[in-house]
Every structure is written in C-alpha cells, then in structure tokens.
Design a protein around this motif. Sequence first.
Motif, PDB file in Angstrom:
ATOM      1  N   GLY A  67       0.829  -1.188   0.000  1.00 18.18           N
ATOM      2  CA  GLY A  67       0.000   0.000   0.000  1.00 18.18           C
ATOM      3  C   GLY A  67       0.869   1.245   0.000  1.00 18.18           C
ATOM      4  O   GLY A  67       1.737   1.397   0.860  1.00 18.18           O
ATOM      5  N   ILE A  68       0.683   2.124  -0.982  1.00 22.64           N
ATOM      6  CA  ILE A  68       1.400   3.401  -1.030  1.00 22.64           C
ATOM      7  C   ILE A  68       0.405   4.500  -0.693  1.00 22.64           C
ATOM      8  O   ILE A  68      -0.609   4.667  -1.378  1.00 22.64           O
ATOM      9  N   VAL A  69       0.682   5.218   0.378  1.00 26.06           N
ATOM     10  CA  VAL A  69      -0.268   6.193   0.895  1.00 26.06           C
ATOM     11  C   VAL A  69       0.392   7.562   1.005  1.00 26.06           C
ATOM     12  O   VAL A  69       1.596   7.674   1.222  1.00 26.06           O
ATOM     13  N   GLY A  70      -0.423   8.587   0.859  1.00 27.38           N
ATOM     14  CA  GLY A  70       0.069   9.965   0.973  1.00 27.38           C
ATOM     15  C   GLY A  70      -0.949  10.916   0.379  1.00 27.38           C
ATOM     16  O   GLY A  70      -1.881  10.514  -0.325  1.00 27.38           O
ATOM     17  N   GLU A  71      -0.783  12.201   0.660  1.00 27.10           N
ATOM     18  CA  GLU A  71      -1.680  13.212   0.124  1.00 27.10           C
ATOM     19  C   GLU A  71      -1.502  13.350  -1.381  1.00 27.10           C
ATOM     20  O   GLU A  71      -0.526  12.869  -1.960  1.00 27.10           O
ATOM     21  N   SER A  72      -2.434  14.047  -2.028  1.00 23.73           N
ATOM     22  CA  SER A  72      -2.288  14.341  -3.448  1.00 23.73           C
ATOM     23  C   SER A  72      -0.997  15.120  -3.682  1.00 23.73           C
ATOM     24  O   SER A  72      -0.659  16.026  -2.920  1.00 23.73           O
ATOM     25  N   GLY A  73      -0.276  14.744  -4.730  1.00 22.06           N
ATOM     26  CA  GLY A  73       0.980  15.419  -5.036  1.00 22.06           C
ATOM     27  C   GLY A  73       2.184  14.839  -4.339  1.00 22.06           C
ATOM     28  O   GLY A  73       3.284  15.377  -4.443  1.00 22.06           O
ATOM     29  N   SER A  74       2.013  13.710  -3.627  1.00 18.66           N
ATOM     30  CA  SER A  74       3.147  13.129  -2.907  1.00 18.66           C
ATOM     31  C   SER A  74       4.040  12.270  -3.798  1.00 18.66           C
ATOM     32  O   SER A  74       5.145  11.902  -3.395  1.00 18.66           O
ATOM     33  N   GLY A  75       3.563  11.928  -5.009  1.00 20.08           N
ATOM     34  CA  GLY A  75       4.377  11.149  -5.930  1.00 20.08           C
ATOM     35  C   GLY A  75       3.916   9.719  -6.122  1.00 20.08           C
ATOM     36  O   GLY A  75       4.594   8.939  -6.800  1.00 20.08           O
ATOM     37  N   LYS A  76       2.758   9.361  -5.564  1.00 18.66           N
ATOM     38  CA  LYS A  76       2.282   7.975  -5.629  1.00 18.66           C
ATOM     39  C   LYS A  76       2.039   7.528  -7.070  1.00 18.66           C
ATOM     40  O   LYS A  76       2.597   6.536  -7.530  1.00 18.66           O
ATOM     41  N   SER A  77       1.192   8.258  -7.767  1.00 17.87           N
ATOM     42  CA  SER A  77       0.841   7.863  -9.137  1.00 17.87           C
ATOM     43  C   SER A  77       2.013   8.034 -10.093  1.00 17.87           C
ATOM     44  O   SER A  77       2.191   7.234 -11.016  1.00 17.87           O
ATOM     45  N   VAL A  78       2.811   9.071  -9.875  1.00 17.22           N
ATOM     46  CA  VAL A  78       3.982   9.296 -10.730  1.00 17.22           C
ATOM     47  C   VAL A  78       4.929   8.101 -10.668  1.00 17.22           C
ATOM     48  O   VAL A  78       5.480   7.661 -11.679  1.00 17.22           O
ATOM     49  N   THR A  79       5.103   7.554  -9.465  1.00 19.97           N
ATOM     50  CA  THR A  79       5.962   6.379  -9.289  1.00 19.97           C
ATOM     51  C   THR A  79       5.474   5.213 -10.137  1.00 19.97           C
ATOM     52  O   THR A  79       6.251   4.566 -10.856  1.00 19.97           O
ATOM     53  N   ASN A  80       4.189   4.972 -10.093  1.00 14.78           N
ATOM     54  CA  ASN A  80       3.655   3.808 -10.787  1.00 14.78           C
ATOM     55  C   ASN A  80       3.534   4.026 -12.286  1.00 14.78           C
ATOM     56  O   ASN A  80       3.646   3.065 -13.062  1.00 14.78           O
ATOM     57  N   ALA A 106      -5.581  -0.505   5.657  1.00 13.19           N
ATOM     58  CA  ALA A 106      -5.727  -1.465   6.755  1.00 13.19           C
ATOM     59  C   ALA A 106      -6.426  -2.732   6.288  1.00 13.19           C
ATOM     60  O   ALA A 106      -6.195  -3.817   6.825  1.00 13.19           O
ATOM     61  N   ASP A 107      -7.261  -2.602   5.260  1.00 10.42           N
ATOM     62  CA  ASP A 107      -8.038  -3.752   4.782  1.00 10.42           C
ATOM     63  C   ASP A 107      -7.251  -4.629   3.814  1.00 10.42           C
ATOM     64  O   ASP A 107      -7.364  -5.852   3.854  1.00 10.42           O
ATOM     65  N   ILE A 108      -6.407  -4.033   2.962  1.00 12.48           N
ATOM     66  CA  ILE A 108      -5.860  -4.811   1.854  1.00 12.48           C
ATOM     67  C   ILE A 108      -4.353  -5.009   1.876  1.00 12.48           C
ATOM     68  O   ILE A 108      -3.841  -5.983   1.314  1.00 12.48           O
ATOM     69  N   ALA A 109      -3.590  -4.119   2.516  1.00 16.18           N
ATOM     70  CA  ALA A 109      -2.129  -4.151   2.356  1.00 16.18           C
ATOM     71  C   ALA A 109      -1.446  -5.148   3.290  1.00 16.18           C
ATOM     72  O   ALA A 109      -1.937  -5.434   4.390  1.00 16.18           O
ATOM     73  N   ASP A 110      -0.326  -5.674   2.824  1.00 18.46           N
ATOM     74  CA  ASP A 110       0.586  -6.427   3.691  1.00 18.46           C
ATOM     75  C   ASP A 110       1.635  -5.481   4.263  1.00 18.46           C
ATOM     76  O   ASP A 110       1.934  -5.503   5.453  1.00 18.46           O
ATOM     77  N   ASP A 111       2.193  -4.638   3.385  1.00 17.70           N
ATOM     78  CA  ASP A 111       3.202  -3.659   3.777  1.00 17.70           C
ATOM     79  C   ASP A 111       2.754  -2.272   3.332  1.00 17.70           C
ATOM     80  O   ASP A 111       1.950  -2.132   2.405  1.00 17.70           O
ATOM     81  N   VAL A 112       3.289  -1.255   3.996  1.00 20.09           N
ATOM     82  CA  VAL A 112       2.882   0.122   3.725  1.00 20.09           C
ATOM     83  C   VAL A 112       4.104   0.992   3.479  1.00 20.09           C
ATOM     84  O   VAL A 112       5.117   0.879   4.177  1.00 20.09           O
ATOM     85  N   LEU A 113       3.990   1.853   2.461  1.00 20.20           N
ATOM     86  CA  LEU A 113       5.014   2.854   2.170  1.00 20.20           C
ATOM     87  C   LEU A 113       4.323   4.215   2.202  1.00 20.20           C
ATOM     88  O   LEU A 113       3.356   4.443   1.470  1.00 20.20           O
ATOM     89  N   VAL A 114       4.765   5.092   3.086  1.00 21.56           N
ATOM     90  CA  VAL A 114       4.168   6.423   3.237  1.00 21.56           C
ATOM     91  C   VAL A 114       5.026   7.422   2.475  1.00 21.56           C
ATOM     92  O   VAL A 114       6.241   7.527   2.713  1.00 21.56           O
ATOM     93  N   MET A 115       4.402   8.150   1.526  1.00 20.79           N
ATOM     94  CA  MET A 115       5.138   9.128   0.725  1.00 20.79           C
ATOM     95  C   MET A 115       4.739  10.552   1.098  1.00 20.79           C
ATOM     96  O   MET A 115       3.578  10.831   1.413  1.00 20.79           O
ATOM     97  N   TYR A 116       5.731  11.421   1.042  1.00 18.98           N
ATOM     98  CA  TYR A 116       5.481  12.849   1.249  1.00 18.98           C
ATOM     99  C   TYR A 116       6.489  13.629   0.421  1.00 18.98           C
ATOM    100  O   TYR A 116       7.701  13.376   0.503  1.00 18.98           O
ATOM    101  N   GLY A 117       6.007  14.564  -0.383  1.00 16.73           N
ATOM    102  CA  GLY A 117       6.902  15.423  -1.156  1.00 16.73           C
ATOM    103  C   GLY A 117       7.832  14.663  -2.082  1.00 16.73           C
ATOM    104  O   GLY A 117       8.972  15.079  -2.287  1.00 16.73           O
ATOM    105  N   GLY A 118       7.367  13.555  -2.652  1.00 17.03           N
ATOM    106  CA  GLY A 118       8.181  12.801  -3.587  1.00 17.03           C
ATOM    107  C   GLY A 118       9.156  11.831  -2.953  1.00 17.03           C
ATOM    108  O   GLY A 118       9.962  11.214  -3.660  1.00 17.03           O
ATOM    109  N   ARG A 119       9.086  11.688  -1.635  1.00 18.60           N
ATOM    110  CA  ARG A 119      10.013  10.800  -0.928  1.00 18.60           C
ATOM    111  C   ARG A 119       9.251   9.837  -0.023  1.00 18.60           C
ATOM    112  O   ARG A 119       8.128  10.129   0.394  1.00 18.60           O
ATOM    113  N   CYS A 120       9.881   8.722   0.281  1.00 16.30           N
ATOM    114  CA  CYS A 120       9.336   7.815   1.280  1.00 16.30           C
ATOM    115  C   CYS A 120       9.745   8.321   2.659  1.00 16.30           C
ATOM    116  O   CYS A 120      10.931   8.558   2.917  1.00 16.30           O
TER     117      CYS A 120
END
Length: 341
Positions: free
Chosen positions: A39-52, A220-234
Amino acid sequence: MSTPFLSVRDLKVHFSTEDGIVKAVDGLSFDLEKGKTLGIVGESGSGKSVTNMAILGLHDPRNTALDGEILLDDKELITASEKELERLRGNKMSMIFQDALASLSPYHTIGAQIGETYRKHTGCTKREARVRAIEMLRRVGIPQPDVRVDDYPHQFSGGMRQRAMIAMALVCDPELLIADEPTTALDVTVQAQIMDLLKDLQQEFGTAIIFITHDLGVIADIADDVLVMYGGRCVERGTKKEVLRDPKHPYTLGLLGSMPALDGPVDVPLSPIPGSPPSLLNPPSGCRFHPRCTFADKVAGGRCSSERPALEVVDGRGAACHLTPEQKRELFPDYAAARTH
C-alpha cells in the motif's frame, strides 16, 4: 533471501516545465514480492501515481527525466525500449485506473475492449477473445456475462465498470497489478466488494499488487506492507501493523490523527495536519515535512530544515526522521498505546 519480483532503487522522476524542474519523485526505493500487496499512501501530489506511471513506462520522455533502477523479474524497465514496454504492459504488468468511465472507450463494447487486450498479447482470434472476455467478466462477478459482454460502458453502473476494468487488467494474468485509487468514486458497500474481489483474485493468480490510496482505512483492509510518501520521498515503511499501530514519522502520525479510529472511542477529536503539501518546483530544504511538523523544534541545531533525514530500513522497517527513538516514545506515547492491543 529470495529476489523480489519488483525492485525499485533510488528512483527519480523529474518533469521539465516552463517554471522549472518538478521533482515529483526524488530518491524512492522499495521491493515487492509475488502474492503480496504494497500500500502506497500519501496526500495528493506526494508522488504515488507518478511512481507507478514510471514503472509502467507511461511518462512522456520529451519532458520527463528518469533515473535510478526499476527491475521487474530482473528486467530493467527504465532503459527498456517502448516496444519492450508495450509487450510487458497488459501482459506481465497491468493497471486499474481510478476513473473507469474516463478510462473505457464509450464507442466500443466492454467485451471488445477486454478482448482487444487479450488479442494483442496472445494473437488469438476474435472469437477466442470474446470467450475470454466472458470468462473474465464472470470471474469478477458480472451477472449474465454472456449478455453484458455486448454492453457499452454507459450501460454499466459505477461498480460494474470498475469490475470490468479489473477484468481488463487481469485478462492476460499479469504478475504485477497496480491499482490507482480504484475505489475512490464508489460507495462504501461497492468499495468493500471491490476490495474483496481483488483479494480473491490475488489468491487465485498469485499477483503482486501495488495499491495507491490516500485512505488509511483501505490500507488497513488490503495491504501487507505500507510505504508512506510525502513530497516525492518515502518517509516511512513497514508492515501494515507496524505503520498503522506504531507510527515512527510525524507525517504518518498526522495522517492517522486526521481520521477516526475504527477500534477506538468515537468522541476523540480529529487533528488535521496544518498547512499544505510542498511545491515540488521549490521543495523545502532538509526534511520536506518540517514546515508542517509540530515536532521540528524538538530537534537540536535546526537539522530538520537543513539536513535531509536518512531512511534507515532494518528488516523492512524504517522512518526518515531526525527525532530519536527516545523522543518518539516521549512525544507519541498516548497515540501508540491507544492503537496497540
């Protein structure tokens, strides 16, 4: 130790704009094994979709600079040709987009769109592709799939369109599935059905899943591991239980504090994170979260504003923060205790 199916190392994705360079992703690393969900989580603009989008090779090379390493089953993707990426997309790796209505063509039937993907990667006949499309619609729970296969997207409900998108993404049995906030526009009942469907299909196919969201309840429902992104970084990594029950970064703490706890008192006031996400044209120096962090003044020497904190990962667990473990225990005690049973 087994080699991860997907390995991202020091990924940088920078966009050239008229105003300057946007550092959308700035040094990101993670691994993902088959049969697991990150699970990759973060606010809009954190880089989640850009990464993928970088993993899928969907950025425009005319204004995008990629650096680092993306290995999919030991195949380097950053240096792969467009022809190689086209062979992999939809076949070995696939994506479920957030807005199914915008992603599906209104001029072609659902069955034709699912079948087109299958024909491209298998070279089968139209008849064989239609049979496969009906089979996939059945697998994702579409009633009367042999009839609905000839319907157009506007004839499907929102939840059914999302199921059709999942069928299209899985038609070639990809080994990596990227789900970009696929349940955001759905009501909670349909959302739960889609989540259960993804988990069932993962068990059936053994697919590795990257699930992008801003909703920690979904994580909390689907992920095994979590990566929290902020400002383009983990800023934090760990198992779902570690990150959600014992956060080690103030940003993760802020995300959790801004949503109601499902297993705690209902009258606890929410604590929104002050300020706004940073501009990635001119990001803050040091820790990118420091202008919004309520604990930055606890770190001596102004290190939060001048020195980028290292993300030291041990056994998959780590947080990029200058606070010491002792300070975190002192500053986060009530929160950690409330969610650790």
